[in-house]
Scaffold this motif. Structure first.
Motif, PDB file in Angstrom:
ATOM      1  N   GLY A  86       0.816  -1.215   0.000  1.00  0.00           N
ATOM      2  CA  GLY A  86       0.000   0.000   0.000  1.00  0.00           C
ATOM      3  C   GLY A  86       0.846   1.260   0.000  1.00  0.00           C
ATOM      4  O   GLY A  86       0.533   2.236  -0.688  1.00  0.00           O
ATOM      5  N   LYS A  87       1.930   1.233   0.759  1.00  0.00           N
ATOM      6  CA  LYS A  87       2.822   2.389   0.800  1.00  0.00           C
ATOM      7  C   LYS A  87       3.509   2.609  -0.544  1.00  0.00           C
ATOM      8  O   LYS A  87       3.829   3.743  -0.898  1.00  0.00           O
ATOM      9  N   ALA A  88       3.725   1.537  -1.287  1.00  0.00           N
ATOM     10  CA  ALA A  88       4.411   1.635  -2.576  1.00  0.00           C
ATOM     11  C   ALA A  88       3.471   2.090  -3.697  1.00  0.00           C
ATOM     12  O   ALA A  88       3.935   2.610  -4.716  1.00  0.00           O
ATOM     13  N   ALA A  89       2.180   1.911  -3.512  1.00  0.00           N
ATOM     14  CA  ALA A  89       1.210   2.282  -4.547  1.00  0.00           C
ATOM     15  C   ALA A  89       1.008   3.796  -4.548  1.00  0.00           C
ATOM     16  O   ALA A  89       1.094   4.444  -3.501  1.00  0.00           O
ATOM     17  N   SER A 127      -4.630   6.102  -6.080  1.00  0.00           N
ATOM     18  CA  SER A 127      -4.824   5.113  -7.146  1.00  0.00           C
ATOM     19  C   SER A 127      -5.844   4.056  -6.716  1.00  0.00           C
ATOM     20  O   SER A 127      -6.068   3.827  -5.515  1.00  0.00           O
ATOM     21  N   GLN A 128      -6.432   3.400  -7.695  1.00  0.00           N
ATOM     22  CA  GLN A 128      -7.367   2.313  -7.407  1.00  0.00           C
ATOM     23  C   GLN A 128      -6.653   1.156  -6.708  1.00  0.00           C
ATOM     24  O   GLN A 128      -7.224   0.498  -5.846  1.00  0.00           O
ATOM     25  N   ALA A 141      -6.024  -0.890   0.615  1.00  0.00           N
ATOM     26  CA  ALA A 141      -6.508  -0.360   1.892  1.00  0.00           C
ATOM     27  C   ALA A 141      -7.743  -1.133   2.359  1.00  0.00           C
ATOM     28  O   ALA A 141      -7.884  -1.436   3.549  1.00  0.00           O
ATOM     29  N   LYS A 142      -8.607  -1.480   1.423  1.00  0.00           N
ATOM     30  CA  LYS A 142      -9.802  -2.249   1.764  1.00  0.00           C
ATOM     31  C   LYS A 142      -9.405  -3.650   2.241  1.00  0.00           C
ATOM     32  O   LYS A 142      -9.920  -4.142   3.246  1.00  0.00           O
TER      33      LYS A 142
END
Length: 73
Positions: free
Chosen positions: A40-43, A47-48, A54-55
């Motif tokens: 998540g930190k790399a995305a 962004s979708q 995150a979900k």
């Protein structure tokens, strides 16, 4: 002499209780949580992909909390 060292270890393994599978699952979920956080930190922000991660993170976190509460209670 080598057989003398094997027997106590075998006896110990036979008398030790097997680990609670819920604790094993909790450890797996925590590893999954760490991996989702890393990804998540790399995305890119907004962004979708990041929203999807995150979900997923929220769902896994809910599982970790529920299982940890079950084990404590």
């Amino acid at each position: 002499m080598a057989m003398g060292t094997v027997k106590p270890a075998r006896r110990c393994a036979e008398t030790m209780p097997e680990p609670d599978p819920r604790r094993i699952r909790l450890a797996e979920l925590r590893q999954e949580l760490a991996e989702l956080a890393r990804r998540g930190k790399a995305a890119p922000v907004g962004s979708q992909e990041r929203d999807s991660l995150a979900k997923q993170y929220g769902n896994v976190l809910a599982g970790v909390l529920a299982l940890a509460e079950e084990l404590e209670g």
